[in-house]
Design a protein around this motif. Structure first.
Motif, PDB file in Angstrom:
ATOM      1  N   VAL A  25      27.438  20.465 -20.562  1.00  0.00           N
ATOM      2  CA  VAL A  25      28.199  21.321 -19.655  1.00  0.00           C
ATOM      3  C   VAL A  25      29.687  21.008 -19.744  1.00  0.00           C
ATOM      4  O   VAL A  25      30.531  21.913 -19.746  1.00  0.00           O
ATOM      5  N   GLY A  26      30.035  19.725 -19.833  1.00  0.00           N
ATOM      6  CA  GLY A  26      31.443  19.347 -19.849  1.00  0.00           C
ATOM      7  C   GLY A  26      32.133  19.639 -21.163  1.00  0.00           C
ATOM      8  O   GLY A  26      33.181  20.286 -21.209  1.00  0.00           O
ATOM      9  N   VAL A  27      31.540  19.187 -22.275  1.00  0.00           N
ATOM     10  CA  VAL A  27      32.180  19.335 -23.584  1.00  0.00           C
ATOM     11  C   VAL A  27      32.092  20.768 -24.092  1.00  0.00           C
ATOM     12  O   VAL A  27      32.979  21.256 -24.780  1.00  0.00           O
ATOM     13  N   GLY A  28      31.011  21.456 -23.720  1.00  0.00           N
ATOM     14  CA  GLY A  28      30.769  22.771 -24.302  1.00  0.00           C
ATOM     15  C   GLY A  28      31.598  23.894 -23.738  1.00  0.00           C
ATOM     16  O   GLY A  28      31.570  25.004 -24.289  1.00  0.00           O
ATOM     17  N   ARG A  29      32.341  23.674 -22.641  1.00  0.00           N
ATOM     18  CA  ARG A  29      33.047  24.778 -22.009  1.00  0.00           C
ATOM     19  C   ARG A  29      34.459  24.348 -21.634  1.00  0.00           C
ATOM     20  O   ARG A  29      34.735  23.936 -20.499  1.00  0.00           O
ATOM     21  N   ALA A  30      35.395  24.474 -22.579  1.00  0.00           N
ATOM     22  CA  ALA A  30      36.787  24.141 -22.300  1.00  0.00           C
ATOM     23  C   ALA A  30      37.353  25.047 -21.222  1.00  0.00           C
ATOM     24  O   ALA A  30      38.205  24.632 -20.415  1.00  0.00           O
ATOM     25  N   ASP A  31      36.890  26.294 -21.181  1.00  0.00           N
ATOM     26  CA  ASP A  31      37.366  27.242 -20.169  1.00  0.00           C
ATOM     27  C   ASP A  31      36.990  26.778 -18.765  1.00  0.00           C
ATOM     28  O   ASP A  31      37.748  26.953 -17.805  1.00  0.00           O
ATOM     29  N   LEU A  32      35.811  26.169 -18.632  1.00  0.00           N
ATOM     30  CA  LEU A  32      35.387  25.672 -17.328  1.00  0.00           C
ATOM     31  C   LEU A  32      36.260  24.506 -16.888  1.00  0.00           C
ATOM     32  O   LEU A  32      36.645  24.409 -15.716  1.00  0.00           O
ATOM     33  N   LEU A  33      36.605  23.614 -17.818  1.00  0.00           N
ATOM     34  CA  LEU A  33      37.478  22.495 -17.464  1.00  0.00           C
ATOM     35  C   LEU A  33      38.842  22.987 -16.989  1.00  0.00           C
ATOM     36  O   LEU A  33      39.442  22.400 -16.082  1.00  0.00           O
ATOM     37  N   ASP A  34      39.338  24.076 -17.598  1.00  0.00           N
ATOM     38  CA  ASP A  34      40.614  24.630 -17.136  1.00  0.00           C
ATOM     39  C   ASP A  34      40.508  25.100 -15.692  1.00  0.00           C
ATOM     40  O   ASP A  34      41.425  24.894 -14.886  1.00  0.00           O
ATOM     41  N   ARG A  35      39.397  25.740 -15.365  1.00  0.00           N
ATOM     42  CA  ARG A  35      39.196  26.176 -13.976  1.00  0.00           C
ATOM     43  C   ARG A  35      39.122  24.974 -13.034  1.00  0.00           C
ATOM     44  O   ARG A  35      39.667  24.991 -11.930  1.00  0.00           O
ATOM     45  N   VAL A  36      38.406  23.943 -13.468  1.00  0.00           N
ATOM     46  CA  VAL A  36      38.257  22.748 -12.638  1.00  0.00           C
ATOM     47  C   VAL A  36      39.611  22.110 -12.378  1.00  0.00           C
ATOM     48  O   VAL A  36      39.935  21.735 -11.240  1.00  0.00           O
ATOM     49  N   ARG A  37      40.414  21.990 -13.430  1.00  0.00           N
ATOM     50  CA  ARG A  37      41.731  21.367 -13.265  1.00  0.00           C
ATOM     51  C   ARG A  37      42.564  22.115 -12.216  1.00  0.00           C
ATOM     52  O   ARG A  37      43.185  21.497 -11.339  1.00  0.00           O
ATOM     53  N   ALA A  38      42.597  23.430 -12.321  1.00  0.00           N
ATOM     54  CA  ALA A  38      43.396  24.218 -11.378  1.00  0.00           C
ATOM     55  C   ALA A  38      42.899  24.036  -9.950  1.00  0.00           C
ATOM     56  O   ALA A  38      43.695  23.922  -9.003  1.00  0.00           O
TER      57      ALA A  38
ATOM     58  N   ASP B  33      32.844  35.323 -16.263  1.00  0.00           N
ATOM     59  CA  ASP B  33      31.917  35.656 -15.185  1.00  0.00           C
ATOM     60  C   ASP B  33      32.420  35.010 -13.892  1.00  0.00           C
ATOM     61  O   ASP B  33      32.665  33.796 -13.852  1.00  0.00           O
ATOM     62  N   PRO B  34      32.588  35.774 -12.808  1.00  0.00           N
ATOM     63  CA  PRO B  34      33.155  35.215 -11.573  1.00  0.00           C
ATOM     64  C   PRO B  34      32.279  34.143 -10.937  1.00  0.00           C
ATOM     65  O   PRO B  34      32.770  33.347 -10.115  1.00  0.00           O
ATOM     66  N   ARG B  35      30.997  34.078 -11.319  1.00  0.00           N
ATOM     67  CA  ARG B  35      30.130  33.048 -10.745  1.00  0.00           C
ATOM     68  C   ARG B  35      30.541  31.643 -11.169  1.00  0.00           C
ATOM     69  O   ARG B  35      30.147  30.655 -10.521  1.00  0.00           O
ATOM     70  N   TRP B  36      31.330  31.516 -12.233  1.00  0.00           N
ATOM     71  CA  TRP B  36      31.815  30.196 -12.624  1.00  0.00           C
ATOM     72  C   TRP B  36      32.768  29.602 -11.589  1.00  0.00           C
ATOM     73  O   TRP B  36      32.990  28.390 -11.555  1.00  0.00           O
ATOM     74  N   ASP B  37      33.364  30.481 -10.749  1.00  0.00           N
ATOM     75  CA  ASP B  37      34.311  29.968  -9.763  1.00  0.00           C
ATOM     76  C   ASP B  37      33.659  28.971  -8.817  1.00  0.00           C
ATOM     77  O   ASP B  37      34.245  27.940  -8.467  1.00  0.00           O
ATOM     78  N   ASN B  38      32.423  29.257  -8.377  1.00  0.00           N
ATOM     79  CA  ASN B  38      31.744  28.329  -7.478  1.00  0.00           C
ATOM     80  C   ASN B  38      31.381  27.022  -8.180  1.00  0.00           C
ATOM     81  O   ASN B  38      31.446  25.937  -7.586  1.00  0.00           O
TER      82      ASN B  38
ATOM     83  N   VAL C 114      19.723  32.462 -16.224  1.00  0.00           N
ATOM     84  CA  VAL C 114      19.656  32.158 -17.659  1.00  0.00           C
ATOM     85  C   VAL C 114      20.477  30.898 -17.884  1.00  0.00           C
ATOM     86  O   VAL C 114      21.306  30.531 -17.032  1.00  0.00           O
ATOM     87  N   PRO C 115      20.287  30.187 -19.009  1.00  0.00           N
ATOM     88  CA  PRO C 115      21.106  28.995 -19.264  1.00  0.00           C
ATOM     89  C   PRO C 115      22.599  29.300 -19.214  1.00  0.00           C
ATOM     90  O   PRO C 115      23.046  30.396 -19.586  1.00  0.00           O
ATOM     91  N   GLY C 116      23.362  28.315 -18.746  1.00  0.00           N
ATOM     92  CA  GLY C 116      24.800  28.504 -18.570  1.00  0.00           C
ATOM     93  C   GLY C 116      25.543  28.879 -19.831  1.00  0.00           C
ATOM     94  O   GLY C 116      26.560  29.589 -19.781  1.00  0.00           O
ATOM     95  N   ASP C 117      25.035  28.423 -21.012  1.00  0.00           N
ATOM     96  CA  ASP C 117      25.753  28.734 -22.248  1.00  0.00           C
ATOM     97  C   ASP C 117      25.623  30.198 -22.643  1.00  0.00           C
ATOM     98  O   ASP C 117      26.283  30.649 -23.577  1.00  0.00           O
ATOM     99  N   LEU C 118      24.805  30.970 -21.931  1.00  0.00           N
ATOM    100  CA  LEU C 118      24.673  32.404 -22.194  1.00  0.00           C
ATOM    101  C   LEU C 118      25.525  33.249 -21.253  1.00  0.00           C
ATOM    102  O   LEU C 118      25.539  34.477 -21.358  1.00  0.00           O
ATOM    103  N   ILE C 119      26.246  32.600 -20.341  1.00  0.00           N
ATOM    104  CA  ILE C 119      27.072  33.314 -19.372  1.00  0.00           C
ATOM    105  C   ILE C 119      28.511  33.376 -19.876  1.00  0.00           C
ATOM    106  O   ILE C 119      29.084  32.377 -20.304  1.00  0.00           O
ATOM    107  N   ALA C 120      29.102  34.557 -19.819  1.00  0.00           N
ATOM    108  CA  ALA C 120      30.465  34.755 -20.312  1.00  0.00           C
ATOM    109  C   ALA C 120      31.461  33.910 -19.532  1.00  0.00           C
ATOM    110  O   ALA C 120      31.276  33.646 -18.336  1.00  0.00           O
ATOM    111  N   ALA C 121      32.513  33.483 -20.226  1.00  0.00           N
ATOM    112  CA  ALA C 121      33.514  32.615 -19.606  1.00  0.00           C
ATOM    113  C   ALA C 121      34.208  33.285 -18.430  1.00  0.00           C
ATOM    114  O   ALA C 121      34.659  32.602 -17.504  1.00  0.00           O
TER     115      ALA C 121
END
Length: 311
Positions: free
Chosen positions: A248-261, A216-221, A207-214
């Motif tokens: 993808v970049g602007v819409g998910r601040a939680d993803l950027l936090d994961r990327v930074r770490a 979700d462990p699949r975001w780790d990859n 499903v589109p990424g914006d429908l996946i919960a922040a």
């Protein structure tokens, strides 16, 4: 003090084109034209530019286009679209169709190089205190992640060119252990665009990424792959900022936090300017937000006006 110049800009994307008028860096009018065929889209843009110019002459034009583009002015196909998956656009004369109707300086570059230039001059790169070491940035990368992945670089106040422009979306990165996702790039499969673009996320998740919960462990990859890209930029260009925009970049601040770490962990202390304390200022959204693209066209128009060798 001289008056701000009257400038024209075109931001050509894969689904829509914006034609704009600006006074200095202030955009005073903008018209959206759907991106269909080159003849239809560029013809409509050229007609609008001609009409505006007849009413109030422009001093310069900046064209910021999706690519890949031929940017070598000595080449016979300067300003043309190189082979692209966009149907019907390979070989399209972007520069000629738009600049040819205006008797003023003009230049063309990729939309992401233009956005990087705008961010360096008026956005994240100009904020000074947030740049590592203080002062305006001398090296900045702008990335947009959406239908595809494009990246532009501004280096010492100029967009980066070489044999052509950067094509960061197609670099190959080290995969996360156990990640068997094949990627969706028709050329390379699991290049970074094939791993983290919007279509790639839809294929990964079903499903589109914006429908996946922040959480979700699949975001780790996904975060691992994006961090590999950022680490490559920091290691090769020593960029002071890596700005990640697009849906993808602007819409998910939680993803950027994961990327930074993950960037900090993957670099393992090798780059002294990348630490837990500095990474938030290095990897961040664009300061200009969704205005980085149109202001990129304005920045290119300013460069065309300043360059006496425009023809």
């Amino acid at each position: 003090m001289s008056a701000a110049p009257d400038l024209a800009g075109v931001e050509l994307g894969g689904t829509k084109m914006f034609v704009l008028r600006a006074r200095g860096r202030e955009i005073v009018e903008r018209v959206m034209i759907p991106t269909t065929t080159p003849a239809e889209t560029l013809g409509a843009g050229a007609a609008l530019l001609r009409r505006w110019h007849e009413a109030a002459p422009f001093e310069a034009l900046g064209i910021a286009s999706f690519g890949p583009l031929r940017l070598d002015r000595a080449a016979a196909d300067f300003g043309h679209m190189l082979p692209t998956p966009k149907p019907g656009w390979t070989g399209a004369d972007i520069y000629g169709a738009l600049a040819g109707v205006l008797p003023c300086p003009a230049t063309i570059d990729t939309d992401v190089n233009g956005a990087a230039l705008a961010e360096m001059r008026w956005g994240a790169g100009a904020e000074g205190e947030e740049a590592e070491g203080g002062g305006p940035s001398d090296c900045l990368c702008y990335i947009t992640i959406g239908t595809g992945l494009g990246a532009g670089f501004a280096l010492h106040g100029e967009p980066l060119h070489g044999a052509m422009h950067p094509e960061l979306g197609h670099i190959l990165t080290r995969r996360a252990p156990g990640d068997a996702f094949a990627g969706v790039c028709p050329f390379h499969g699991d290049c970074i665009e094939g791993l983290v673009s919007g279509p790639a996320l839809a294929e990964r998740f079903g499903v589109p990424g914006d429908l996946i919960a922040a959480d979700d462990p699949r975001w780790d990859n996904v975060a691992h792959d994006m961090a590999q890209m950022v680490g490559t930029i920091l290691l090769t260009m020593a960029a002071r900022q890596v700005l990640i925009g697009g849906g993808v970049g602007v819409g998910r601040a939680d993803l950027l936090d994961r990327v930074r770490a993950k960037v900090v962990a993957q670099l393992a202390g090798y780059l002294p300017f990348v630490t837990e304390d500095t990474i938030g200022a290095i990897v961040r959204p664009p300061a200009l937000g969704d205005q980085a693209g149109p202001l990129g066209a304005v920045a290119l128009a300013m460069d065309a006006l300043a360059d006496a060798s425009w023809r």
